[in-house]
Design an enzyme around this catalytic site. Structure first.
Site, short mmCIF file in Angstrom:
data_model
loop_
_atom_site.label_atom_id
_atom_site.label_comp_id
_atom_site.label_asym_id
_atom_site.label_seq_id
_atom_site.Cartn_x
_atom_site.Cartn_y
_atom_site.Cartn_z
N SER A 1 13.01 25.80 79.01
CA SER A 1 13.68 26.37 80.19
C SER A 1 13.10 27.75 80.45
O SER A 1 12.52 28.38 79.55
CB SER A 1 15.20 26.50 80.03
OG SER A 1 15.81 25.21 80.04
N SER B 1 13.50 20.72 81.25
CA SER B 1 13.44 22.17 81.41
C SER B 1 14.44 22.63 82.46
O SER B 1 14.53 22.06 83.55
CB SER B 1 12.03 22.60 81.83
OG SER B 1 11.90 23.99 81.86
N ASP C 1 14.94 25.40 84.94
CA ASP C 1 14.19 26.46 85.60
C ASP C 1 15.07 27.03 86.71
O ASP C 1 15.12 26.49 87.82
CB ASP C 1 12.88 25.92 86.16
CG ASP C 1 12.10 25.12 85.12
OD1 ASP C 1 12.03 25.58 83.97
OD2 ASP C 1 11.59 24.05 85.46
#
Length: 429
Positions: free
Chosen positions: A295, A333, A335
């Site tokens: 992340s 992830s 983001d």
């Protein structure tokens, strides 16, 4: 101040003084930043090349490092912490700023953003920590607000996270409210500690040690002379896609992959792919079913007079920088990005209409460019500032080797002569 609030603060401070795992928020030794090596990403920086170059912004860290060897849940090893970003500093913490948020991939958390998107305002700090301790940090902000008689104003804290379970006993819930309070109270302007500090202590970025990074840009006087700053908590990306200024660094730096010391493999099923340190860690990336997982949290601040919909446009330019560095917004992830403007917002009055300034859309391009430049540099600064770290289950993550990076950049003709750094302002004690 209410009596029970004073008692609350006293008990919190007392608890903090008893906590043995509090480490210094400064790196053990300084490492070169990108510009020192001649990697600039273009543009002119502010005096500290940090988000704190935006007037009024303050940043604080609490870093927790203790233990080694096998994980004993609740005991360690501990490699985590908290970072606080205060858009108007501690003195103006209740004064709102225009803000907006954006998620490239939503496998993560940033609390409080529903109201930011609805109302266009951010009040209070932006806190960053690890995935499992968002609740403790959120509780701390509310306690801090109670202490300041601002419980209503700061009632929806913004707390973001990235996952540090490779190096940290993440299910031990080691971040407590006093740690978050210390990050808040230690926030200051001036230079910002980077690398394995605060919320970035246990993070991994493109297969190297990651963490906290920051950078800033000054747009030209003709474009308004505004300052834009970025702070990242970098914990994303695969090694093979890692790119700097168009150079495929990850393809060239295949050695020094994460590995474990000793003879016993890590207990976590998520770490089955990690090889033993030695020849296996030098042979290139292991087969990682979670490649690109992690992340990245990015906070963008500016003193340009922008409205929430324009700040949304700024936040949506952040992924362009991540893509340039080799990120894909991978499935595992989170983001998530937040952008704010520190322009003055009129206080509520009996008058129904308030006037604020707004930069014309036709003049946003220099700020878009500044966002992409500063974000790339902040990501690389996070990696350059981070030394090799060994953590939970003796997993070792190597720091980005600066000499090898310089060699690769020179090979591809992408290294400039290191510029003379601007004189830095002294940090306030």
């Amino acid at each position: 101040m209410h009596t029970h609030h004073r008692h609350l603060l006293s008990s919190v401070v007392a608890s903090l003084l008893l906590l043995p795992m509090l480490a210094s928020a400064q790196a053990e030794r300084p490492r070169a930043r990108a510009r020192t090596l001649g990697i600039t990403f273009g543009g002119e920086t502010g005096p500290n090349n940090a988000i704190t170059d935006v007037p009024g912004v303050e940043v604080g860290h609490t870093t927790l490092i203790s233990g080694e060897g096998r994980i004993e849940r609740g005991k360690g090893p501990v490699r985590t912490g908290v970072t606080a970003v205060l858009p108007r500093g501690k003195k103006g913490v209740a004064e709102p700023v225009f803000a907006s948020s954006y998620a490239l991939n939503g496998n993560g958390e940033m609390t409080g953003t529903h109201w930011i998107q609805e109302g266009g305002h951010l009040q209070g700090p932006v806190m960053i920590t690890n995935t499992n301790d968002v609740g403790a940090v959120r509780e701390a902000v509310i306690s801090w607000a109670l202490e300041k008689d601002l419980a209503w104003d700061l009632g929806l804290p913004v707390v973001a996270e990235t996952w540090d379970g490779m190096l940290h006993d993440i299910y031990g819930f080691h971040v407590k409210p006093p740690h978050a309070l210390q990050a808040l109270e230690s926030a200051k302007s001036g230079p910002v500690a980077e690398g394995s500090v605060g919320g970035g202590t246990g993070m991994v970025c493109h297969g190297f040690k990651g963490g906290i990074g920051t950078a800033s840009r000054k747009v030209s006087v003709a474009a308004g002379g505004y300052t834009l700053g970025v702070l990242v908590q970098c914990n994303y990306g695969s090694r093979r896609l890692f790119t700097v200024e168009g150079v495929p660094v990850g393809e060239e730096l295949k050695d020094d992959m994460p590995c474990y010391l000793g003879t016993k493999k890590p207990d976590s099923p998520m770490m089955d792919w990690v090889p033993a340190c030695g020849p296996a860690s030098k042979a290139g990336p292991a087969a990682n079913p979670f490649e690109g997982a992690g992340s990245i949290i990015i906070v963008v601040g500016t003193d340009a007079p922008l409205l929430p919909h324009q700040l949304s446009r700024i936040a949506r330019r952040v992924p362009l920088a991540i893509a340039k560095m080799g990120g894909l917004g991978e499935n595992y992830s989170g983001d998530i990005f937040l952008a704010f403007s520190t322009q003055s917002i009129p206080s509520p009055t009996k008058t129904a209409v308030a006037s604020v300034s707004s930069l014309q859309n036709e003049h946003l391009n220099p700020l878009f460019e500044a966002t992409v430049q500063a974000t790339q540099e902040a990501i690389l600064n996070a990696m350059l500032a981070s030394d090799t770290m060994t953590g939970a289950d003796s997993i070792r993550v190597f720091g980005l080797p600066q000499d090898k990076l310089v060699k690769v950049m020179k090979k591809h003709g992408r290294l400039t002569a290191p510029p003379k750094p601007p004189p830095a302002r002294k940090a306030r004690p």
